[in-house]
Design a protein around this motif. Structure first.
Motif, PDB file in Angstrom:
ATOM      1  N   LEU A 298       0.835  -1.204   0.000  1.00  0.00           N
ATOM      2  CA  LEU A 298       0.000   0.000   0.000  1.00  0.00           C
ATOM      3  C   LEU A 298       0.865   1.248   0.000  1.00  0.00           C
ATOM      4  N   ASP A 299       0.328   2.304  -0.601  1.00  0.00           N
ATOM      5  CA  ASP A 299       0.929   3.633  -0.525  1.00  0.00           C
ATOM      6  C   ASP A 299       0.183   4.367   0.590  1.00  0.00           C
ATOM      7  N   TRP A 300       0.842   4.535   1.735  1.00  0.00           N
ATOM      8  CA  TRP A 300       0.168   5.111   2.908  1.00  0.00           C
ATOM      9  C   TRP A 300      -0.114   6.603   2.728  1.00  0.00           C
ATOM     10  N   GLU A 301       0.335   7.154   1.604  1.00  0.00           N
ATOM     11  CA  GLU A 301      -0.007   8.555   1.270  1.00  0.00           C
ATOM     12  C   GLU A 301      -1.277   8.619   0.418  1.00  0.00           C
ATOM     13  N   ASP A 302      -1.745   7.472  -0.061  1.00  0.00           N
ATOM     14  CA  ASP A 302      -2.922   7.432  -0.938  1.00  0.00           C
ATOM     15  C   ASP A 302      -4.145   6.977  -0.140  1.00  0.00           C
ATOM     16  N   ARG A 303      -4.917   7.930   0.348  1.00  0.00           N
ATOM     17  CA  ARG A 303      -6.042   7.595   1.232  1.00  0.00           C
ATOM     18  C   ARG A 303      -7.152   6.852   0.512  1.00  0.00           C
ATOM     19  N   THR A 304      -7.151   6.922  -0.835  1.00  0.00           N
ATOM     20  CA  THR A 304      -8.227   6.238  -1.565  1.00  0.00           C
ATOM     21  C   THR A 304      -8.030   4.717  -1.582  1.00  0.00           C
ATOM     22  N   THR A 305      -6.828   4.256  -1.241  1.00  0.00           N
ATOM     23  CA  THR A 305      -6.606   2.798  -1.196  1.00  0.00           C
ATOM     24  C   THR A 305      -6.141   2.305   0.179  1.00  0.00           C
TER      25      THR A 305
ATOM     26  N   LYS B 244      -5.898  -1.621 -15.857  1.00  0.00           N
ATOM     27  CA  LYS B 244      -5.563  -0.361 -15.188  1.00  0.00           C
ATOM     28  C   LYS B 244      -6.629   0.114 -14.196  1.00  0.00           C
ATOM     29  N   ALA B 245      -7.679  -0.684 -14.000  1.00  0.00           N
ATOM     30  CA  ALA B 245      -8.676  -0.308 -12.999  1.00  0.00           C
ATOM     31  C   ALA B 245      -8.131  -0.534 -11.590  1.00  0.00           C
ATOM     32  N   LEU B 246      -7.210  -1.505 -11.482  1.00  0.00           N
ATOM     33  CA  LEU B 246      -6.668  -1.912 -10.182  1.00  0.00           C
ATOM     34  C   LEU B 246      -5.340  -2.600 -10.461  1.00  0.00           C
ATOM     35  N   TYR B 247      -4.234  -2.019 -10.000  1.00  0.00           N
ATOM     36  CA  TYR B 247      -2.923  -2.515 -10.415  1.00  0.00           C
ATOM     37  C   TYR B 247      -1.855  -2.044  -9.431  1.00  0.00           C
ATOM     38  N   THR B 248      -0.620  -2.525  -9.596  1.00  0.00           N
ATOM     39  CA  THR B 248       0.494  -1.950  -8.840  1.00  0.00           C
ATOM     40  C   THR B 248       1.374  -1.166  -9.808  1.00  0.00           C
ATOM     41  N   THR B 249       2.061  -0.169  -9.256  1.00  0.00           N
ATOM     42  CA  THR B 249       2.860   0.730 -10.091  1.00  0.00           C
ATOM     43  C   THR B 249       4.156   0.078 -10.566  1.00  0.00           C
ATOM     44  N   GLY B 250       4.417  -1.139 -10.158  1.00  0.00           N
ATOM     45  CA  GLY B 250       5.656  -1.784 -10.603  1.00  0.00           C
ATOM     46  C   GLY B 250       5.568  -3.289 -10.524  1.00  0.00           C
ATOM     47  N   GLY B 251       6.722  -3.916 -10.823  1.00  0.00           N
ATOM     48  CA  GLY B 251       6.837  -5.365 -10.790  1.00  0.00           C
ATOM     49  C   GLY B 251       8.251  -5.695 -11.215  1.00  0.00           C
ATOM     50  N   PRO B 252       8.695  -6.942 -10.982  1.00  0.00           N
ATOM     51  CA  PRO B 252      10.089  -7.288 -11.271  1.00  0.00           C
ATOM     52  C   PRO B 252      10.505  -6.965 -12.708  1.00  0.00           C
ATOM     53  N   SER B 253       9.645  -7.242 -13.665  1.00  0.00           N
ATOM     54  CA  SER B 253      10.014  -7.047 -15.064  1.00  0.00           C
ATOM     55  C   SER B 253       9.980  -5.567 -15.459  1.00  0.00           C
ATOM     56  N   ALA B 254       8.994  -4.855 -14.944  1.00  0.00           N
ATOM     57  CA  ALA B 254       8.820  -3.463 -15.365  1.00  0.00           C
ATOM     58  C   ALA B 254       9.739  -2.499 -14.616  1.00  0.00           C
ATOM     59  N   THR B 255       9.875  -2.694 -13.316  1.00  0.00           N
ATOM     60  CA  THR B 255      10.583  -1.686 -12.510  1.00  0.00           C
ATOM     61  C   THR B 255      11.581  -2.272 -11.510  1.00  0.00           C
ATOM     62  N   ARG B 256      11.681  -3.584 -11.447  1.00  0.00           N
ATOM     63  CA  ARG B 256      12.533  -4.271 -10.466  1.00  0.00           C
ATOM     64  C   ARG B 256      12.068  -4.070  -9.027  1.00  0.00           C
ATOM     65  N   GLU B 257      10.875  -3.547  -8.867  1.00  0.00           N
ATOM     66  CA  GLU B 257      10.299  -3.366  -7.524  1.00  0.00           C
ATOM     67  C   GLU B 257       8.859  -3.857  -7.560  1.00  0.00           C
ATOM     68  N   SER B 258       8.250  -4.049  -6.372  1.00  0.00           N
ATOM     69  CA  SER B 258       6.875  -4.572  -6.396  1.00  0.00           C
ATOM     70  C   SER B 258       5.867  -3.491  -6.745  1.00  0.00           C
ATOM     71  N   GLY B 259       6.204  -2.218  -6.517  1.00  0.00           N
ATOM     72  CA  GLY B 259       5.243  -1.149  -6.774  1.00  0.00           C
ATOM     73  C   GLY B 259       4.193  -1.070  -5.674  1.00  0.00           C
ATOM     74  N   VAL B 260       3.291  -0.091  -5.802  1.00  0.00           N
ATOM     75  CA  VAL B 260       2.226   0.081  -4.810  1.00  0.00           C
ATOM     76  C   VAL B 260       0.869   0.062  -5.512  1.00  0.00           C
ATOM     77  N   VAL B 261      -0.169  -0.183  -4.720  1.00  0.00           N
ATOM     78  CA  VAL B 261      -1.523  -0.364  -5.262  1.00  0.00           C
ATOM     79  C   VAL B 261      -2.119   0.964  -5.734  1.00  0.00           C
ATOM     80  N   ARG B 262      -2.748   0.907  -6.891  1.00  0.00           N
ATOM     81  CA  ARG B 262      -3.555   2.020  -7.377  1.00  0.00           C
ATOM     82  C   ARG B 262      -4.909   1.455  -7.801  1.00  0.00           C
ATOM     83  N   MET B 263      -5.972   2.182  -7.504  1.00  0.00           N
ATOM     84  CA  MET B 263      -7.298   1.686  -7.895  1.00  0.00           C
ATOM     85  C   MET B 263      -8.202   2.841  -8.301  1.00  0.00           C
ATOM     86  N   ASN B 264      -8.924   2.624  -9.394  1.00  0.00           N
ATOM     87  CA  ASN B 264     -10.041   3.499  -9.731  1.00  0.00           C
ATOM     88  C   ASN B 264     -11.274   2.864  -9.076  1.00  0.00           C
TER      89      ASN B 264
END
Ligand code: UT7
Length: 322
Positions: free
Chosen positions: A149-156, A193-213
């Motif tokens: 989770l992104d603890w700065e993103d109150r929507t998730t 793109k309705a519900l995803y993480t901002t990264g992953g091993p292949s795309a960014t080498r990190e797990s990323g954080v949750v984003r949701m519409n």
């Protein structure tokens, strides 16, 4: 004879630390009123530092085996549904296999279908059992979802929690009629793109954080869950009134109420844990099943309907004669 996968036992585990909305509102720009009104959530459990998804899963699995009265050396297969594995690899299920002391017996792998993960994993295990390749399977949904989770993103960040639930499935070859009657899976990657993480091993080498519409997912949930539930009922010649228990994915009380209403089921026939657990992704259904089986609500022979939707989008439903 028809081989069916019968649920022999259930187990659950929640990390000790329960964080209320009021506590969360001290560090996030939100309020108890907003969270309760929009979702029904009042608190969520958060795993301790160093407490891993495999730890949560192992606790739930041990309890499910004890509840089933089945020894660990009878287990042929471990499937863990998770979006928050201990590591990119090895599969968390293999770590659980080792922690359970299976000593290399059987095989273990993870299934990734986010919030629909448990329904997917159950269907996978059921197919292994029906095919005769496996007699006893542990199916686990386990998440340390708060770690992505992104603890700065109150929507998730106010929506999710950690936990694990498990069921023991066993092949039964006979006229008894118990077991998983059918499962129905769907996905549509056009809605990635309705519900995803901002990264992953292949795309960014990190797990990323949750984003949701949230509103988009909400709209899909209402339509797609209604459709898949209708498909599941039809496949078994059932109507809403035949369902003893609706055990839905626990994302939002409003979605749960909407589904219950569509099925004509009163709240006394719906298992809801979202208030206390929040959304634990793949863990939410097995946690709810374990709770309702342990307190005697779900009884042998009853019809239980599971449904879930999440990132992918991926969704599905299962009908079980308990
Ligand atoms: O498990 C996977 C499946 N997921 C789901 O099923 C989730 C589906 N979606 C939902 O459950 C809902 O869409 C949410 C609970 C996520 C959001 O509820 P909503 O009624 O759709 O709210 P919204 O996103 O339309 O936001 C309404 C307002 C906004 O303010 P404005 O623009 O109207 O001024 C948000 O900024 O609420 C605001 N808001 C918040 N306020 C206080 C958003 N998050 C918060 C928050 N606290 N945590």
């Amino acid at each position: 004879m028809t081989i069916r996968s019968v649920v022999r036992g259930t187990g659950a585990y929640l990390p000790a630390n329960a964080v209320t909305n009021l506590e969360l509102a001290k560090r996030v720009d939100t309020s108890d009123d907003w969270i309760v009104a929009r979702t029904g959530i009042t608190q969520r459990h958060i795993a301790a530092d160093g407490e891993l998804t495999s730890d949560l899963a192992t606790h739930a699995a041990r309890q499910a085996l004890a509840n089933a009265g089945i020894a660990v050396d009878a287990v042929d297969m471990v499937v863990v549904a998770t979006t928050t594995p201990d590591a990119t690899f090895p599969a968390t299920a293999t770590t659980v296999q080792a922690k359970l002391g299976m000593d290399g017996r059987g095989f273990a792998f993870d299934v990734q279908a986010v919030c629909a993960g448990f329904v997917y994993a159950l269907n996978v295990a059921d197919n292994f059992i029906r095919a005769g390749q496996v007699k006893t399977a542990l199916v686990i949904g386990a998440e340390t979802f708060t770690r992505i989770l992104d603890w700065e993103d109150r929507t998730t960040c106010v929506l999710f929690g950690d936990g694990a639930g498990a069921v023991v499935l066993q092949a039964e070859d006979g006229p008894g009629g118990r077991g998983i009657l059918s499962s129905h899976l769907h996905s549509d990657g056009r809605f990635n793109k309705a519900l995803y993480t901002t990264g992953g091993p292949s795309a960014t080498r990190e797990s990323g954080v949750v984003r949701m519409n949230g509103q988009e997912v909400f709209k899909h949930a209402v339509v797609k869950l209604a459709d898949v539930v209708e498909e599941a009922l039809k496949a078994n010649g059932l109507v809403g009134a035949d369902i003893d228990w609706l055990v839905p994915h626990q994302a939002n009380q409003r979605i749960i109420d909407g589904m219950a209403k569509k099925l004509g089921l009163g709240p006394e026939r719906v298992v809801s844990t979202v208030a206390r657990h929040a959304n634990t992704s793949a863990a939410s259904i097995p946690l709810a099943l374990a709770e309702a089986a342990a307190d005697g609500r779900i009884k042998q022979g009853q019809i239980v309907l599971l449904e879930a939707i999440g990132g992918g989008l991926a969704w599905g439903a299962s009908v079980i004669r308990w």
